[in-house]
Design an enzyme around this catalytic site. Sequence first.
Site, mmCIF file in Angstrom:
data_model
loop_
_atom_site.group_PDB
_atom_site.id
_atom_site.type_symbol
_atom_site.label_atom_id
_atom_site.label_comp_id
_atom_site.label_asym_id
_atom_site.label_seq_id
_atom_site.Cartn_x
_atom_site.Cartn_y
_atom_site.Cartn_z
ATOM 1 N N ASP A 175 -4.522 -12.047 3.610
ATOM 2 C CA ASP A 175 -5.716 -11.539 4.302
ATOM 3 C C ASP A 175 -7.010 -12.015 3.646
ATOM 4 O OD1 ASP A 175 -5.058 -9.962 2.127
ATOM 5 O OD2 ASP A 175 -4.906 -8.097 3.272
ATOM 6 N N HIS A 186 0.808 -1.228 0.000
ATOM 7 C CA HIS A 186 0.000 0.000 0.000
ATOM 8 C C HIS A 186 0.840 1.277 0.000
ATOM 9 C CE1 HIS A 186 -3.690 -2.192 0.567
ATOM 10 N NE2 HIS A 186 -3.201 -2.795 1.626
HETATM 11 ZN ZN LIG Z 1 -3.064 -4.913 1.971
#
Ligand SMILES: [Zn+2]
Length: 247
Positions: free
Chosen positions: A155, A31
């Site tokens: 995730d 990110h």
């Molecule tokens: Zn991420």
Amino acid sequence: MPPVGAVRMVELLLDAEAERGFSAHRPPGHHATPTRAMGFCLFNNVAVAARYAIDVRGLKRVAVFDWTSTTATAPTTSSTPRPRSCSSRFNESPLYPGSGAAGDAGSDDGEGFTVNLPVPPGTGDEAYRSLADHVVAPLLGEYRPQLVLISAGYDAHREDPLADCLVTEDGFAAMAATVRRAADSVGAPLGCVLEGGYALGALGRSVAATMAALVEGGGGSDPDKVPIEPIAEEARGRLSRWWAGLG
Ligand SMILES: [Zn+2]
């Protein structure tokens, strides 16, 4: 391969000292922007590694495949001339950071080289595998990268507390095997860079399953047996404008 950072891993891959690698980075990176930390990420490790391959080693085509739940910050496409890099990115939608819409394909000379593959909450192995087999793999075959990098975050695992997808370690292993076959078919080395993943037990098992799929040739069934799910069919239709092989 010894414990390595992302750039060193790429160096070893391009120097033919290893065919495949896994850089177990913490913190994750996908990110981070060039000027700012974001979403648990300080430096965009996979983007820096891709830029190293392009700028320092002179590669003309680098593919980055991000199978996390969260959209990566367009790591390389926006700042490299066509068609130096191509990134395909899964993301659960809606979820942090809210980018990665299917219609966002990059702009100008980079149009078509950003391939967003949003999936709804609750998506599991079948759809992820279908997208990997019927969209990502043929795309790699057509793009013919000289290096393939996976932004390997976990995730999307069913146990992860921050996202709502249902992928298992078998699903990650199958995707890794699919990408391995696609990279092998174009003679490209393959490296994984660890990203997020917040259920630590699931993270450990998934990394181990990914590594086994990279090393032993296991982890994937016959690709012909993976059905084309509607979500993959839709993505193929949408992307065939830029990638004839998906039409
Ligand atoms: Zn991420």
